[in-house]
Design a protein around this motif. Structure first.
Motif, PDB file in Angstrom:
ATOM      1  N   THR A  35      20.854 -24.705  42.100  1.00  6.48           N
ATOM      2  CA  THR A  35      20.621 -24.296  40.716  1.00  6.48           C
ATOM      3  C   THR A  35      21.825 -23.589  40.111  1.00  6.48           C
ATOM      4  OG1 THR A  35      19.682 -22.140  41.322  1.00  6.48           O
ATOM      5  CG2 THR A  35      18.153 -24.009  41.138  1.00  6.48           C
ATOM      6  N   TYR A  36      21.880 -23.646  38.807  1.00  7.51           N
ATOM      7  CA  TYR A  36      22.970 -23.008  38.061  1.00  7.51           C
ATOM      8  C   TYR A  36      22.948 -21.496  38.263  1.00  7.51           C
ATOM      9  CZ  TYR A  36      26.078 -21.921  34.157  1.00  7.51           C
ATOM     10  OH  TYR A  36      27.114 -21.463  33.379  1.00  7.51           O
ATOM     11  N   TYR A  72      14.781 -32.829  47.645  1.00  7.51           N
ATOM     12  CA  TYR A  72      16.055 -32.112  47.485  1.00  7.51           C
ATOM     13  C   TYR A  72      16.609 -32.416  46.097  1.00  7.51           C
ATOM     14  CZ  TYR A  72      20.476 -29.916  48.600  1.00  7.51           C
ATOM     15  OH  TYR A  72      21.552 -29.060  48.602  1.00  7.51           O
ATOM     16  N   PHE A  73      16.984 -31.355  45.387  1.00  6.95           N
ATOM     17  CA  PHE A  73      17.488 -31.515  44.032  1.00  6.95           C
ATOM     18  C   PHE A  73      18.916 -30.975  43.970  1.00  6.95           C
ATOM     19  CE2 PHE A  73      12.922 -31.303  43.857  1.00  6.95           C
ATOM     20  CZ  PHE A  73      12.581 -32.306  42.955  1.00  6.95           C
ATOM     21  N   THR A  74      19.864 -31.844  43.667  1.00  8.42           N
ATOM     22  CA  THR A  74      21.253 -31.423  43.538  1.00  8.42           C
ATOM     23  C   THR A  74      21.456 -30.695  42.214  1.00  8.42           C
ATOM     24  OG1 THR A  74      21.988 -33.422  42.391  1.00  8.42           O
ATOM     25  CG2 THR A  74      21.960 -33.481  44.827  1.00  8.42           C
ATOM     26  N   ARG A  79      20.304 -29.524  36.575  1.00  7.09           N
ATOM     27  CA  ARG A  79      20.898 -29.341  35.238  1.00  7.09           C
ATOM     28  C   ARG A  79      20.338 -30.369  34.254  1.00  7.09           C
ATOM     29  NH1 ARG A  79      23.160 -25.190  33.221  1.00  7.09           N
ATOM     30  NH2 ARG A  79      25.183 -25.991  32.559  1.00  7.09           N
ATOM     31  N   GLU A  80      20.202 -31.593  34.721  1.00  7.01           N
ATOM     32  CA  GLU A  80      19.663 -32.636  33.852  1.00  7.01           C
ATOM     33  C   GLU A  80      18.225 -32.309  33.438  1.00  7.01           C
ATOM     34  OE1 GLU A  80      18.771 -37.466  33.831  1.00  7.01           O
ATOM     35  OE2 GLU A  80      19.816 -36.542  35.533  1.00  7.01           O
ATOM     36  N   ARG A 213      32.161 -30.681  37.265  1.00  6.81           N
ATOM     37  CA  ARG A 213      31.388 -31.410  36.260  1.00  6.81           C
ATOM     38  C   ARG A 213      30.466 -30.474  35.476  1.00  6.81           C
ATOM     39  NH1 ARG A 213      30.379 -35.311  39.468  1.00  6.81           N
ATOM     40  NH2 ARG A 213      28.265 -34.808  40.172  1.00  6.81           N
ATOM     41  N   HIS A 214      30.015 -29.422  36.130  1.00  8.07           N
ATOM     42  CA  HIS A 214      29.086 -28.496  35.482  1.00  8.07           C
ATOM     43  C   HIS A 214      29.742 -27.169  35.114  1.00  8.07           C
ATOM     44  CE1 HIS A 214      25.633 -31.118  35.984  1.00  8.07           C
ATOM     45  NE2 HIS A 214      26.070 -31.378  37.211  1.00  8.07           N
TER      46      HIS A 214
END
Length: 513
Positions: A35-36, A72-74, A79-80, A213-214
């Motif tokens: 997460t951000y 699993y969430f990258t 972000r999306e 990228r983020h």
């Protein structure tokens, strides 16, 4: 089959031996999120975020191999989806999957603990122990209830007894002596060879591109884009075996030594592995004790006791202090220090060899051993009078093993004495004399470690005496500081004035040192 239970796994809870995983349950799904909020709550070293993401991904793959269902969430995914925080992500997945039960393990950081408590009040979450530490959150608070000072040695002895580590059949220390700290302060001989440590090199380009990228702000460097820390349990076990076989033999004797010859010396560098829970403290201790028992002629007792004290004593103690004193501990500033931390802490561009080496090593490797942290970077920040908020932010960001529960207590407490002396009986400050004694840093330095005044005088010298002078009312009565104040008095008014004048110049021109 729809899931009835969602279990959250944080990035520092990668323990495959947790009771959660004892059996496969088709109604349970395990979730890990990049997460951000976790990537940006401080400015992290590029290798720190990389290490956590790689270890989390490897752990998810391991759980799948064991038959568990894992989502699993990258960072791309979260972000999306617009999930900024851990609880944003959990809530969204629970609703998407129709999950009724939410479970999590106690987090080790105050901010996450509070976030998950608040969310659980709404979601009816169930919390369990992480099954990692050898003490409970409240043990230190209970042991020192009503005390103004928490003595690590007292806690350490209690832990030795409780877990029967290095004890004899009568419940006494195995050798009749609890602590071998006096035998753990050797300067590294020039002729002693230093064994190369095992590394686990992999291309980290994908994660680096993800962070770019983020627009995730980072600090430090990753030479060649190659990541070298172990991120799977098998790799961590290999690193533990390497330490016990090759470096434990001199760990205790030379644990305080510093040199430009090698970044690791005889240290284990297993803190990232243990702080992510890929290794447990008990298995690390047991491996070291077993190595000593198998070869006591080669591995003397002071080597293993010094190592056990770091894990069973200091690591567990710092966690206990954290939970006893948070959240107030995060803002304490007993010495009222206000100075800015020099910009070269983020670049390593200073003429002081000791700081140049320790900082550049930290920026290149996200690693420095405990004396480099305490008596080089921390010592300078202390005697300069740097604000503990700035020191905290740097330490929390720059080291791969820096999770707040262990970072802030070492930094704000032991190193910067912002806690007013709760942890340490004296401030950990020194002049260049200590650095010259314990390292080869002073050789060929721009500054002279023996001079206190003048253009080439080592900044540590004048700052050290300036620190003692400006905090005289606070420390003069400390029995461990009395000799140094007598030494300061013997210098006489004229010499004192010259030293303080040099210190004033150093503080004003700290960015130029």
């Amino acid at each position: 089959m729809p899931y009835s239970r969602l279990r959250l796994i944080l990035g520092d809870q990668l323990n495959e031996n947790h009771s959660w995983f004892a059996k496969v349950d088709e109604e349970t799904v395990y979730c890990l999120f990049e997460t951000y909020s976790e990537a940006t709550y401080t400015r992290h070293h590029i290798q720190k975020i990389t290490g956590f993401f790689l270890a989390m991904r490897a752990f998810a793959a391991r759980l799948r191999d064991l038959g568990h269902d894992v989502l699993y969430f990258t960072l791309d995914d979260t972000r999306e989806a617009g999930w900024e925080t851990i609880t944003d992500a959990v809530d969204a997945v629970r609703q998407r999957e129709g999950v009724t039960t939410f479970e999590y393990q106690y987090p080790d950081e105050w901010r996450l603990d509070q976030e998950l408590i608040k969310y659980s009040e709404k979601a009816g979450g169930v919390v369990c122990d992480s099954e990692h530490f050898l003490s409970r959150r409240h043990d230190v608070a209970d042991l020192f209830k009503g005390k103004d000072r928490y003595l690590m040695e007292t806690f350490y002895r209690e832990m030795r007894r409780r877990h029967d580590i290095l004890m004899d059949a009568n419940g006494e220390p195995a050798t009749g002596q609890w602590n071998y700290d006096e035998d753990n302060r050797g300067r590294l001989p020039a002729e002693l060879s230093i064994p190369a440590a095992s590394t686990f090199e992999r291309d980290a380009g994908e994660v680096v591109e993800l962070l770019e990228r983020h627009d995730i702000p980072t600090m430090g460097r990753m030479p060649g884009g190659r990541f070298t820390y172990p991120v799977t349990r098998e790799e961590c076990l290999e690193a533990l075996k390497d330490f016990c076989g090759n470096r434990l033999v001199y760990f205790g004797t030379y644990q305080d030594a510093m040199t430009r010859r090698d970044p690791l010396l005889y240290h284990a560098n297993l803190s990232f592995a243990t702080n992510t829970k890929l290794l447990s403290p008990r298995e690390v201790i047991d491996a070291a004790v077993r190595s000593w028992k198998q070869d006591p002629e080669r591995i003397t007792f002071n080597q293993v006791e010094g190592f056990v004290r770091q894990i069973l004593g200091w690591r567990e103690y710092m966690r206990g202090v954290y939970w006893a004193k948070m959240p107030e501990f995060a803002t304490t500033n007993a010495l009222e220090h206000r100075a800015a931390l020099p910009g070269w802490y983020w670049t390593g561009d200073t003429k002081m060899n000791c700081l140049n080496h320790a900082i550049n090593q930290s920026l290149d490797r996200a690693y420095a051993h405990h004396i480099q942290r305490l008596m080089i970077t921390g010592n300078f920040a202390l005697i300069l009078g740097a604000h503990p908020d700035e020191v905290d932010a740097w330490y929390l960001g720059v080291y791969i093993d820096a999770i707040e529960w262990v970072e802030i207590t070492n930094t704000r407490g032991m190193s910067q004495r912002a806690d007013g002396g709760l942890i340490a009986t004296k401030p950990y400050c020194s002049s260049a004399n200590y650095i010259n004694k314990m390292s080869d840093y002073c050789k060929d330095c721009h500054y002279n470690p023996k001079k206190h005044t003048g253009e080439k005088a080592c900044p540590f010298n004048s700052l050290y005496w300036d620190f003692l002078d400006r905090h005289r009312e606070r420390f003069e009565g400390n029995y461990r500081m009395a000799f140094m104040y007598k030494t300061w008095e013997r210098k006489g008014a004229a010499q004192q004035a010259a030293i303080l004048e040099r210190a004033a110049w150093v503080k004003e021109h700290a960015e130029e040192l």
